[in-house]
Scaffold this motif. Structure first.
Motif, mmCIF file in Angstrom:
data_model
loop_
_atom_site.group_PDB
_atom_site.id
_atom_site.type_symbol
_atom_site.label_atom_id
_atom_site.label_comp_id
_atom_site.label_asym_id
_atom_site.label_seq_id
_atom_site.Cartn_x
_atom_site.Cartn_y
_atom_site.Cartn_z
ATOM 1 N N PRO A 168 -18.064 17.043 -15.455
ATOM 2 C CA PRO A 168 -18.929 15.897 -15.125
ATOM 3 C C PRO A 168 -18.330 14.582 -15.595
ATOM 4 C CG PRO A 168 -19.738 17.006 -17.075
ATOM 5 C CD PRO A 168 -18.624 17.859 -16.544
ATOM 6 N N ASP A 169 -18.792 13.490 -14.982
ATOM 7 C CA ASP A 169 -18.382 12.161 -15.417
ATOM 8 C C ASP A 169 -18.879 11.867 -16.831
ATOM 9 O OD1 ASP A 169 -17.360 11.917 -12.896
ATOM 10 O OD2 ASP A 169 -18.878 10.520 -12.162
ATOM 11 N N VAL A 170 -20.069 12.354 -17.150
ATOM 12 C CA VAL A 170 -20.655 12.072 -18.461
ATOM 13 C C VAL A 170 -21.580 13.214 -18.848
ATOM 14 C CG1 VAL A 170 -22.477 10.683 -17.376
ATOM 15 C CG2 VAL A 170 -21.987 10.364 -19.803
ATOM 16 N N VAL A 171 -21.580 13.535 -20.137
ATOM 17 C CA VAL A 171 -22.505 14.523 -20.696
ATOM 18 C C VAL A 171 -23.509 13.791 -21.573
ATOM 19 C CG1 VAL A 171 -22.747 16.465 -22.291
ATOM 20 C CG2 VAL A 171 -20.870 16.439 -20.642
ATOM 21 N N PHE A 172 -24.795 14.008 -21.304
ATOM 22 C CA PHE A 172 -25.869 13.450 -22.118
ATOM 23 C C PHE A 172 -26.417 14.554 -23.013
ATOM 24 C CE2 PHE A 172 -25.776 10.613 -18.448
ATOM 25 C CZ PHE A 172 -25.883 9.367 -19.049
ATOM 26 N N ALA A 173 -26.469 14.282 -24.302
ATOM 27 C CA ALA A 173 -26.931 15.273 -25.279
ATOM 28 C C ALA A 173 -28.126 14.693 -26.037
ATOM 29 C CB ALA A 173 -25.810 15.628 -26.250
ATOM 30 N N ASP A 174 -29.273 15.369 -25.947
ATOM 31 C CA ASP A 174 -30.510 14.886 -26.564
ATOM 32 C C ASP A 174 -30.798 15.716 -27.815
ATOM 33 O OD1 ASP A 174 -32.869 13.635 -27.113
ATOM 34 O OD2 ASP A 174 -33.884 14.185 -25.254
ATOM 35 N N GLU A 175 -30.544 15.140 -28.991
ATOM 36 C CA GLU A 175 -30.740 15.813 -30.274
ATOM 37 C C GLU A 175 -30.111 17.221 -30.255
ATOM 38 O OE1 GLU A 175 -31.892 14.427 -32.889
ATOM 39 O OE2 GLU A 175 -33.335 12.878 -32.358
ATOM 40 N N PRO A 176 -28.821 17.334 -29.940
ATOM 41 C CA PRO A 176 -28.231 18.667 -29.741
ATOM 42 C C PRO A 176 -28.151 19.514 -30.997
ATOM 43 C CG PRO A 176 -26.513 17.003 -29.782
ATOM 44 C CD PRO A 176 -27.824 16.264 -29.755
ATOM 45 N N THR A 177 -28.282 18.901 -32.173
ATOM 46 C CA THR A 177 -28.216 19.670 -33.423
ATOM 47 C C THR A 177 -29.583 19.790 -34.088
ATOM 48 O OG1 THR A 177 -27.669 17.683 -34.722
ATOM 49 C CG2 THR A 177 -25.835 18.937 -33.802
ATOM 50 N N GLY A 178 -30.645 19.372 -33.398
ATOM 51 C CA GLY A 178 -31.968 19.321 -34.006
ATOM 52 C C GLY A 178 -32.511 20.668 -34.452
ATOM 53 N N ASN A 179 -32.096 21.757 -33.784
ATOM 54 C CA ASN A 179 -32.582 23.093 -34.136
ATOM 55 C C ASN A 179 -31.558 23.916 -34.907
ATOM 56 O OD1 ASN A 179 -35.121 22.819 -33.007
ATOM 57 N ND2 ASN A 179 -34.516 23.622 -31.016
ATOM 58 N N LEU A 180 -30.514 23.267 -35.412
ATOM 59 C CA LEU A 180 -29.415 24.002 -36.037
ATOM 60 C C LEU A 180 -29.316 23.688 -37.527
ATOM 61 C CD1 LEU A 180 -26.644 23.407 -33.330
ATOM 62 C CD2 LEU A 180 -28.268 25.313 -33.493
ATOM 63 N N ASP A 181 -28.764 24.648 -38.280
ATOM 64 C CA ASP A 181 -28.450 24.361 -39.676
ATOM 65 C C ASP A 181 -27.233 23.449 -39.723
ATOM 66 O OD1 ASP A 181 -26.023 25.961 -39.562
ATOM 67 O OD2 ASP A 181 -27.252 27.744 -39.847
ATOM 68 N N SER A 182 -26.922 22.940 -40.914
ATOM 69 C CA SER A 182 -25.883 21.921 -41.024
ATOM 70 C C SER A 182 -24.511 22.441 -40.590
ATOM 71 C CB SER A 182 -25.811 21.389 -42.462
ATOM 72 O OG SER A 182 -25.568 22.444 -43.382
ATOM 73 N N ARG A 183 -24.206 23.688 -40.912
ATOM 74 C CA ARG A 183 -22.894 24.225 -40.526
ATOM 75 C C ARG A 183 -22.784 24.383 -39.016
ATOM 76 N NH1 ARG A 183 -20.071 29.871 -42.735
ATOM 77 N NH2 ARG A 183 -18.265 29.799 -41.332
ATOM 78 N N SER A 184 -23.812 24.972 -38.386
ATOM 79 C CA SER A 184 -23.789 25.135 -36.932
ATOM 80 C C SER A 184 -23.805 23.780 -36.235
ATOM 81 C CB SER A 184 -24.979 25.977 -36.476
ATOM 82 O OG SER A 184 -24.916 27.284 -36.992
#
Length: 260
Positions: A168-184
């Motif tokens: 894609p021309d651009v990837v939009f990521a909305d809070e992509p780490t919101g459900n993850l622990d700090s390492r993940s």
């Protein structure tokens, strides 16, 4: 009106963007005259207090929502000129999405989830590109697994690969780490950074986390639906300090001055 990046270098941009919900005394301006470009082959984070308009900005820039007035562009394509069918095709062919909740299809394997947007479009995957993505996300030994057999971090890595599979021309990521622990979360952010700096993709990420924002090349800050600042080469400490300053600015009523 605030302009942050030259429009000629933008993979996505909005111009004089307003988004209004409600009317009369109930009117809320989620976006209030925003002009901003997201440079190609760069990683941009959007930050701001709760209710600042950051998710609304991303959704309108990505064609997931429509502006009340103003314009949104992917490259040189004005999203406001497209009908529903053409807008759907544009999102499918030129935009990738990564969401907080992964949004994988539970009945499909990892391999099938990665190529799903291409399959839905009737397009033939570029096997060399997809193989390279699988190598980058480190899930070559999980291709036949279902999402329920993966950790949250692994599921989000699949989601990132899926978003990138169609180049894609651009990837939009909305809070992509919101459900993850700090390492993940760090693994996913490093992956997004590699997609930009090694694969030449463009990533625009909404986040509330200064540590996540520090992985970006640039951070743009919103308050009360207006752009109020930007920061290049961010660190978590500098972002946190800037956010604390904006708490006071928002409380005092931010103006729409120019950010140079």
């Amino acid at each position: 009106m605030t302009t942050l990046t030259p429009v000629g270098t933008s993979a996505a941009r909005v111009v004089d963007a307003f988004k209004v919900y409600g009317a009369g005394d109930a009117e809320v301006r989620a976006l209030d005259g925003v002009t901003v470009g997201f440079p190609a082959a760069r990683f941009t984070a959007i930050m701001g207090p709760s209710g600042s308009g950051k998710s609304t900005l991303m959704h309108c820039a990505a064609g997931l929502d429509t502006l009340s007035s103003g314009s949104a562009f992917i490259g040189t394509t004005d999203l406001g000129t497209l009908g529903d069918r053409d807008l759907t095709l544009l999102r499918r062919e030129r935009i990738g999405f990564v969401f907080q909740s992964f949004n994988l299809v539970g009945t499909l394997t990892v391999a099938e989830n990665i190529t799903l947007p291409l399959d839905l479009a009737g397009a033939r995957p570029d096997t060399d590109w997809v193989d390279a993505l699988i190598d980058v996300v480190g899930l070559g030994d999980r291709l036949l697994h279902r999402p329920s057999e993966l950790s949250g971090g692994q599921q989000q890595r699949v989601a990132v690969a899926r978003a990138l599979a169609g180049r894609p021309d651009v990837v939009f990521a909305d809070e992509p780490t919101g459900n993850l622990d700090s390492r993940s979360g760090a693994e996913v952010l490093n992956l997004l950074g590699r997609a930009v700096h090694e694969m030449g993709r463009t990533v625009v990420m909404v986040t509330h986390d200064p540590v996540a924002a520090a992985h970006a090349d640039e951070v743009v800050f919103l308050a009360d639906g207006r752009l109020v600042d930007r920061m290049t080469d961010p660190t978590a400490e500098k972002v946190l300090d800037r956010m604390k300053a904006f708490d006071g600015l928002a409380g005092a009523g931010a103006g729409r001055g120019t950010v140079s």
